[in-house]
Enzyme design. Structure first.
Site: not given
Ligand code: BJW
Ligand code: ZN
Length: 239
Positions: A61, A97-98, A114, A122, A146, A183-184, A211
């Protein structure tokens, strides 16, 4: 020229992902040169990784903080900020995004579901609020504590943790007549399911990205291309 139809009666919910920041030089997660490539996800983005090797997690990070501090918003971020200035409270932005590029572009009605890169909290969840923190930590000994004594951790939602602001997000999806997703890859839940919730509530659903996403079937319109190139024109006529 193709546009996204948005008129005076519409309420717009926007969901963005890593792709919108790609043209600002920030790596996406699942592209071949993406962040997963350098680090296995289970090594950096889970509570178990933090328990096992918090120093590695902070190195990851810290590097992300350095990259994001240098990054500037691109035309896609700016087009969304401009749309917000036209729509006012008919606009809501939820980003996975973060980074802070939406804020740098001028967006205000947004939530970071996220977490945020430049915030720490903490690790013992003692109840003290998260704090702004843009520091880069080269070693574990530099990571501040903390007041309760526990080490600070990044204010990031890792796999298995509950995303932030879910109640407000659900409410905004219920009210939206247009959902615009940018873009996700549609591979991480619950964000990947928002488009289905919006469709069930009767909204038009538009995807803009390089895509087709994994949840492509739930969209009424898909525009493939770079967000920075496509979005300004797509939103030009929105009122
Ligand atoms: C372009 C471009 C350009 C390129 N123009 N486009 C089994 C089934 C279903 C769910 C689960 C399961 N097992 C576990 C789960 C749940 C789990 C999950 O989803 N897992 C999957 C792997 C299956 N989810 C969780 O655990 C979440 N919590 C949860 O569900 O709690 C329960 C709950 C739910 C609802 C209410 C209450 C409670 C938490 C998820 C946390 C995700 N964290 C991350 C990392 C932290 C942040 C960080 O460090 O930055 O977040 S993971 C990572 O993926 C990050 C992102 O925000 C997230 C999404 O990624 P994103 O943005 O889609 O990026 P990419 O790289 O995948 O895609 C980029 C896209 O852009 C591509 O399509 C490219 O083509 C495109 N692109 N250039 C436009 N120029
Ligand atoms: Zn604390």
């Amino acid at each position: 020229m193709e546009t996204i139809s948005i008129s005076g009666d519409d309420r717009v919910f926007v969901l963005t992902g890593a792709g919108i920041s790609a043209e600002s030089g920030l790596a996406t997660f699942r592209d071949s040169d993406g962040l997963w490539a350098g680090h296995a996800i289970e090594d950096v983005c889970t509570p178990e990784a933090w328990e096992r090797n918090p120093e590695l997690v902070w190195q990851f990070y810290s590097a992300r903080r350095e990259a994001a501090a240098e990054a500037r918003p691109n035309p896609a971020h700016r087009a969304l900020a401009e749309l917000e200035s036209r729509l006012g409270d008919r606009f809501f932005l939820c980003t996975q995004n973060v980074d802070d590029l939406h804020e740098k572009a001028g967006s205000r009605r947004l939530v970071h579901m996220h977490g945020e890169l430049f915030v720490s909290r903490c690790s013992a969840e003692c109840g003290r609020p998260p704090m702004v923190d843009d520091a880069v930590y080269a070693s574990w000994s530099e990571v501040p504590r903390c007041p309760c004594g526990a080490r600070m951790r990044p204010h990031i939602v890792w796999f298995g943790e509950t995303p932030l602001e879910m109640e407000r997000i659900r409410e905004e999806i219920r009210r939206a007549t247009v959902m615009l997703v940018v873009g996700t890859s549609g591979s991480v839940y619950p964000a990947a399911n928002f488009v289905r919730l919006a469709r069930q509530a009767g909204a038009r659903t538009v995807y803009v990205g390089l895509e087709r996403p994994l949840n492509a079937g739930a969209f009424t319109q898909i525009v493939t291309g770079k967000a920075g190139r496509m979005l300004p024109g797509l939103l030009a006529e929105a009122t």
